[in-house]
Design a protein around this motif. Structure first.
Motif, mmCIF file in Angstrom:
data_model
loop_
_atom_site.group_PDB
_atom_site.id
_atom_site.type_symbol
_atom_site.label_atom_id
_atom_site.label_comp_id
_atom_site.label_asym_id
_atom_site.label_seq_id
_atom_site.Cartn_x
_atom_site.Cartn_y
_atom_site.Cartn_z
ATOM 1 N N PHE A 23 0.613 -1.123 -0.103
ATOM 2 C CA PHE A 23 0.116 -0.153 -0.022
ATOM 3 C C PHE A 23 1.165 1.209 -0.029
ATOM 4 N N THR A 24 0.544 2.067 -0.862
ATOM 5 C CA THR A 24 1.176 3.528 -0.808
ATOM 6 C C THR A 24 0.216 4.551 -0.452
ATOM 7 N N LEU A 25 0.483 4.844 0.691
ATOM 8 C CA LEU A 25 -0.447 5.920 1.156
ATOM 9 C C LEU A 25 0.128 7.473 1.341
ATOM 10 N N SER A 26 -0.958 8.394 1.449
ATOM 11 C CA SER A 26 -0.214 9.720 1.837
ATOM 12 C C SER A 26 0.001 9.978 3.130
ATOM 13 N N ARG A 27 1.360 10.686 3.404
ATOM 14 C CA ARG A 27 1.502 10.823 4.836
ATOM 15 C C ARG A 27 0.388 11.786 5.418
ATOM 16 N N THR A 28 -0.015 12.961 4.532
ATOM 17 C CA THR A 28 -0.874 13.849 4.779
ATOM 18 C C THR A 28 -2.199 13.451 5.183
ATOM 19 N N ILE A 29 -2.935 12.236 4.371
ATOM 20 C CA ILE A 29 -3.990 11.374 4.824
ATOM 21 C C ILE A 29 -3.754 10.901 6.194
ATOM 22 N N ILE A 30 -2.744 10.095 6.298
ATOM 23 C CA ILE A 30 -2.361 9.558 7.476
ATOM 24 C C ILE A 30 -2.581 10.592 8.767
ATOM 25 N N LYS A 31 -1.583 11.521 8.592
ATOM 26 C CA LYS A 31 -1.715 12.619 9.537
ATOM 27 C C LYS A 31 -3.213 13.205 9.759
ATOM 28 N N GLU A 32 -3.989 13.222 8.989
ATOM 29 C CA GLU A 32 -5.321 13.804 8.952
ATOM 30 C C GLU A 32 -6.248 12.837 9.713
ATOM 31 N N LEU A 33 -5.879 11.624 9.470
ATOM 32 C CA LEU A 33 -6.553 10.417 10.443
ATOM 33 C C LEU A 33 -6.254 10.306 11.777
ATOM 34 N N LEU A 34 -4.835 10.515 11.993
ATOM 35 C CA LEU A 34 -4.216 10.241 13.408
ATOM 36 C C LEU A 34 -4.180 11.575 14.396
ATOM 37 N N SER A 35 -4.166 12.730 13.572
ATOM 38 C CA SER A 35 -3.939 13.740 14.425
ATOM 39 C C SER A 35 -5.360 14.429 14.438
ATOM 40 N N ASN A 36 -6.124 14.593 13.510
ATOM 41 C CA ASN A 36 -7.397 15.352 13.584
ATOM 42 C C ASN A 36 -8.471 14.340 13.732
ATOM 43 N N ARG A 37 -8.288 12.950 13.556
ATOM 44 C CA ARG A 37 -9.106 11.991 13.692
ATOM 45 C C ARG A 37 -10.524 12.099 12.882
ATOM 46 N N ASN A 38 -10.356 12.931 11.448
ATOM 47 C CA ASN A 38 -11.083 12.942 10.611
ATOM 48 C C ASN A 38 -11.288 11.839 9.378
ATOM 49 N N ALA A 39 -12.258 11.563 8.846
ATOM 50 C CA ALA A 39 -12.497 10.914 7.674
ATOM 51 C C ALA A 39 -12.080 11.462 6.594
ATOM 52 N N ILE A 40 -11.503 10.908 5.383
ATOM 53 C CA ILE A 40 -11.010 11.549 4.346
ATOM 54 C C ILE A 40 -11.383 10.921 3.162
ATOM 55 N N LEU A 41 -11.554 11.714 2.035
ATOM 56 C CA LEU A 41 -11.872 11.228 0.662
ATOM 57 C C LEU A 41 -10.800 11.880 -0.337
ATOM 58 N N VAL A 42 -10.055 11.192 -1.205
ATOM 59 C CA VAL A 42 -9.393 11.829 -2.082
ATOM 60 C C VAL A 42 -10.226 11.299 -3.422
ATOM 61 N N GLY A 43 -10.384 12.299 -4.260
ATOM 62 C CA GLY A 43 -11.167 12.394 -5.577
ATOM 63 C C GLY A 43 -10.298 11.516 -6.593
ATOM 64 N N ASN A 44 -9.756 12.525 -7.704
ATOM 65 C CA ASN A 44 -8.882 11.755 -8.574
ATOM 66 C C ASN A 44 -7.724 12.583 -8.507
ATOM 67 N N PRO A 45 -6.601 12.137 -7.976
ATOM 68 C CA PRO A 45 -5.318 12.746 -8.015
ATOM 69 C C PRO A 45 -4.603 12.974 -9.326
ATOM 70 N N LEU A 46 -4.949 11.930 -10.334
ATOM 71 C CA LEU A 46 -4.300 12.407 -11.775
ATOM 72 C C LEU A 46 -4.999 13.532 -12.470
ATOM 73 N N ASP A 47 -5.964 14.018 -12.101
ATOM 74 C CA ASP A 47 -6.856 15.134 -12.881
ATOM 75 C C ASP A 47 -5.883 16.318 -12.422
ATOM 76 N N ASP A 48 -5.369 16.368 -11.323
ATOM 77 C CA ASP A 48 -4.584 17.776 -10.867
ATOM 78 C C ASP A 48 -3.085 17.654 -11.399
ATOM 79 N N PRO A 49 -2.833 18.518 -12.201
ATOM 80 C CA PRO A 49 -1.274 18.357 -12.785
ATOM 81 C C PRO A 49 -0.279 18.567 -11.813
ATOM 82 N N ARG A 50 -0.711 19.120 -10.497
ATOM 83 C CA ARG A 50 0.279 19.254 -9.585
ATOM 84 C C ARG A 50 0.771 18.036 -9.014
ATOM 85 N N PHE A 51 0.121 16.999 -9.107
ATOM 86 C CA PHE A 51 0.491 15.460 -8.677
ATOM 87 C C PHE A 51 1.048 14.759 -9.786
#
Length: 551
Positions: A207-235
Motif C-alpha cells: 500500500f502506498t498512502l499519503s502521509r498527509t492522509i495518515i496525519k489527518e486520520l491520526l492527528s485530527n481524527r477525521n474521515a477523508i476522501l481523495v477524488g482523482n489525483p491524476l486530474d490535478d497536474p500538481r500531482f
C-alpha cells in the motif's frame, strides 16, 4: 528486510531483523519490549540466521507461553513467513519483504509518501456518522450487509478472521479494487496492514498512502476522501500515485474515544466508481462497527487477564495464610495473641512464634518493602529462612538475622528489604533478648503505665551485604505488656491525617489491663472508627504478649 510485525491490541510493532539473536519481553531492557501483562519480563529469544530467511524462536520459560500456529513451544523452533505467533496473548507474524502471491495478508508494511491531497474531502467523524443519505440507504444490499456486519460483534473468532469477514462485507456495498484495515506503529512512522482484501483475488501488493492522509486520520481524527489525483497536474510528478493509478480512495479512523485504533481504507482505479461523500459516510458507519469489535477484543482480553489474576491472587492469598501460624504457642504465665489484616489479597507483613527446644519463646514480626505479589514472595522467603534456623543449637539472634539478610540481599533487587523485630523471651525470668532491625519500636507497657520503647539496634535486613546488628535486652515483670506492630497501625489514613504513634500509644496504655485478644479487638475498632469509609492503605499486623500477674 525481514520483520517481526504484530500487535498487543493497543500498540502495533514493526521490528526489522538483521542476522543475530534478540531478546523479547516486558522488560524495557529487552531488545524488543512488549508492555503487555500477558508477556513475561523475559519471554522469548529470537534468532535470525545469517541468510536472513530462517527465524527461530525459543521460549524462556515464560508464564503464559509462546505458541506458533497454536502449538506451545517447548524447544527452539523454526518459524516461517506467515506463521501465527503468540507471545502470551499478543499476536505477531514473521515477514520476508517481497513475498508475493498473497491475496489475504496480515501485518504487512505499507509505504508512506508525501502528497498534499488538495482534491480531498474531509469530514469529522461526528459529521460522517450522521444518518446515511437516502440515495445510499436505498442500496438493496445495504441493510442485510449491516446486519451481517453487526453479527461480527458477537462471533467468537480470532481478530484476523473477523477483519477479513468485515472487509468482505464492506466490498458488497462499496465498489473497490483494494480494501484494508491498517494499524499504525507505536512510533507513528509505519503503517501496517492487519487485513487486506481484493475482490479480484489478486495480490494486494504494498500500500502506498499519503502521509498527509495518515496525519489527518491520526492527528485530527477525521474521515477523508481523495477524488482523482491524476486530474490535478500538481500531482503529475508523484510517481507513486502514477504507478498505482488511483482514481479515488477513502479512509476513516477506527476511533475509540480519543484513541485511533487503526484505519479502514478502500481505493479504486475504475473511473465508474469514483467515490462521493455519501460513500465516505457509509465507510465511516462500517468503520464504527469494526471499532466496536476491536474494543471488545481488548475488553475481553482485559477480562480474561483479570480473571486469571484473580484466580492467582486467591491461590497466593491461601498459600500465604497457610504459611502463618493459626494458633500461638503456649508459654506458662503469659497470654499471647497475633492479629493481621491485609490491605490487599496478599501482603508483605509477617509474624511467627515458636517454642525453642530449651523452652523459651521465639517470636518475630517483619514488614517487607512494597506491596502485592512481590512483597508476598519476599515475605514467604524470609519466613521460610528463619524457620530453617529455629532448631539450630543454640539459636543465635544476630547470626540468624545476618544469614537471612545476606540471602535476601544476594537473591533480590536493591529495593527489596524488610524491617524486622525478632526476640526470645525466657518465661520464668521475663528476660527478653531481641534484635530490632530498623523496625517500628515495640512498646513495653509496664503495670505502672510507664512505656519503654525497644529502639532499633541495626539496619533493616536485605538492604546491604554486611551485618550490622547487636542484641539488646529488656525485662518483663508481672502485669507488663509487650506490643509489637507494623506501620499499618500508625499510618492508617483518614484523608490526609494519620492515626499516629501518639494516638496508638495512648490507646494501648489506657487498655493495657485487657487480655491480648481483647486489646487487639479494641484497637482495631478504634482504627476502623478513625479511618471511616476510607481505604486501608497498608497491612496491619500486631503481636501482643502479656505477662500475667502473680497469684
Amino acid at each position: 528486510m525481514p520483520k517481526l510485525i504484530g500487535t498487543d491490541g493497543t500498540h502495533f510493532y514493526a521490528w526489522p531483523l538483521k542476522p543475530g539473536k534478540y531478546s523479547l519481553g516486558r522488560n524495557t531492557e529487552c531488545d524488543f519490549c512488549i508492555p503487555d501483562q500477558t508477556v513475561s519480563r523475559k519471554h522469548a529469544e529470537i534468532e535470525l540466521d545469517q541468510s536472513g530467511k530462517e527465524l527461530y524462536l525459543t521460549d524462556l520459560k515464560s508464564h503464559n507461553g509462546t505458541t506458533v500456529n497454536g502449538k506451545l513451544l517447548t524447544s527452539r523452533t523454526a518459524v516461517h513467513p506467515g506463521d501465527h505467533i503468540l507471545f502470551g496473548k499478543t499476536e505477531f507474524k514473521f515477514e520476508l519483504e517481497g513475498e508475493g502471491g498473497i491475496t489475504r495478508s496480515s501485518m504487512r508494511s505499507a509505504t508512506l509518501m508525501d502528497l498534499d491531497p488538495e482534491q480531498s474531502m474531509v469530514l469529522s467523524m461526528q459529521e460522517a456518522l450522521k444518518p446515511l443519505p437516502k440515495r445510499i440507504s436505498d442500496i438493496p444490499e445495504l441493510l442485510p450487509t449491516l446486519f451481517d456486519m453487526a453479527s461480527v460483534l458477537v462471533l467468537p473468532e480470532p481478530r484476523e478472521s473477523m477483519l477479513q469477514k468485515a472487509l468482505a462485507l464492506v466490498a458488497k456495498v462499496i465498489p473497490a479494487e483494494r480494501l484494508a484495515v491498517l494499524f499504525v506503529s507505536e512510533s507513528q512512522d509505519e503503517v501496517l496492514t492487519a487485513a487486506t482484501l481484493l475482490p479480484s483475488g489478486k495480490d494486494p501488493g504494498a500500500f502506498t498512502l499519503s502521509r498527509t492522509i495518515i496525519k489527518e486520520l491520526l492527528s485530527n481524527r477525521n474521515a477523508i476522501l481523495v477524488g482523482n489525483p491524476l486530474d490535478d497536474p500538481r500531482f503529475a510528478s508523484q510517481q507513486s500515485i502514477i504507478a498505482s493509478s488511483l482514481k479515488s480512495a477513502m479512509a476513516v479512523p477506527l476511533l475509540d474515544e480519543d484513541r485511533v485504533l487503526g484505519v479502514l481504507y478502500v481505493d479504486t482505479k475504475n473511473p465508474l466508481h469514483r467515490y462521493s461523500d455519501e460513500y465516505l459516510r457509509l465507510l465511516a458507519t462500517f468503520g464504527n462497527i469494526i471499532t466496536s469489535r476491536l474494543v471488545n477484543f481488548g475488553l475481553l482480553q482485559e477480562r480474561e487477564l483479570k480473571q486469571a489474576m484473580e484466580v492467582e491472587l486467591r491461590r497466593a492469598s491461601s498459600i500465604q495464610q497457610n504459611l502463618l501460624i493459626k494458633n500461638m504457642p503456649e508459654l506458662p504465665g503469659y497470654g499471647l495473641h497475633a492479629f493481621q489484616l491485609q490491605s490487599r489479597s496478599v501482603g508483605g507483613d509477617l509474624y511467627d512464634a515458636t517454642i525453642l527446644p530449651d523452652g523459651r519463646l521465639l517470636f518475630l514480626a517483619a514488614d517487607v518493602s512494597g506491596k502485592g505479589m512481590g512483597a508476598a514472595l519476599l515475605m514467604s522467603n524470609i519466613l521460610a529462612s528463619f524457620r530453617i534456623l529455629y532448631h539450630d543449637q543454640p539459636f543465635d539472634l544476630v547470626q540468624a538475622v545476618s544469614q537471612v539478610s545476606l540471602q535476601l540481599c544476594r537473591y533480590s533487587a536493591p529495593e527489596d528489604f524488610a524491617t524486622l523485630f525478632i526476640g526470645i523471651l525466657d518465661g520464668p525470668t521475663g528476660t527478653l533478648t531481641y534484635v530490632n532491625a530498623g523496625h517500628n519500636p515495640p512498646l513495653i507497657v509496664r503495670a505502672s503505665r510507664e512505656i519503654e520503647h525497644l529502639e532499633p539496634c541495626g539496619i533493616m535486613i536485605g538492604a546491604f551485604n554486611f551485618a550490622d546488628w547487636t542484641e539488646s535486652k529488656a525485662k518483663m515483670a508481672p502485669g507488663d505488656l509487650l506490643f509489637l506492630f507494623t506501620d499499618g497501625v500508625t499510618e492508617a489514613m483518614k484523608g490526609d491525617e494519620q492515626y499516629t504513634d501518639e494516638r496508638m500509644e495512648r490507646f494501648v496504655v489506657a487498655s493495657h489491663t485487657l487480655a491480648p485478644v481483647e486489646l487487639a479487638d479494641a484497637l482495631m475498632h478504634d482504627i476502623a472508627t478513625f479511618v471511616g469509609d476510607g481505604p486501608r492503605s497498608d497491612d496491619i499486623t500486631m503481636l501482643i504478649i502479656k505477662r500475667e500477674l502473680a497469684c
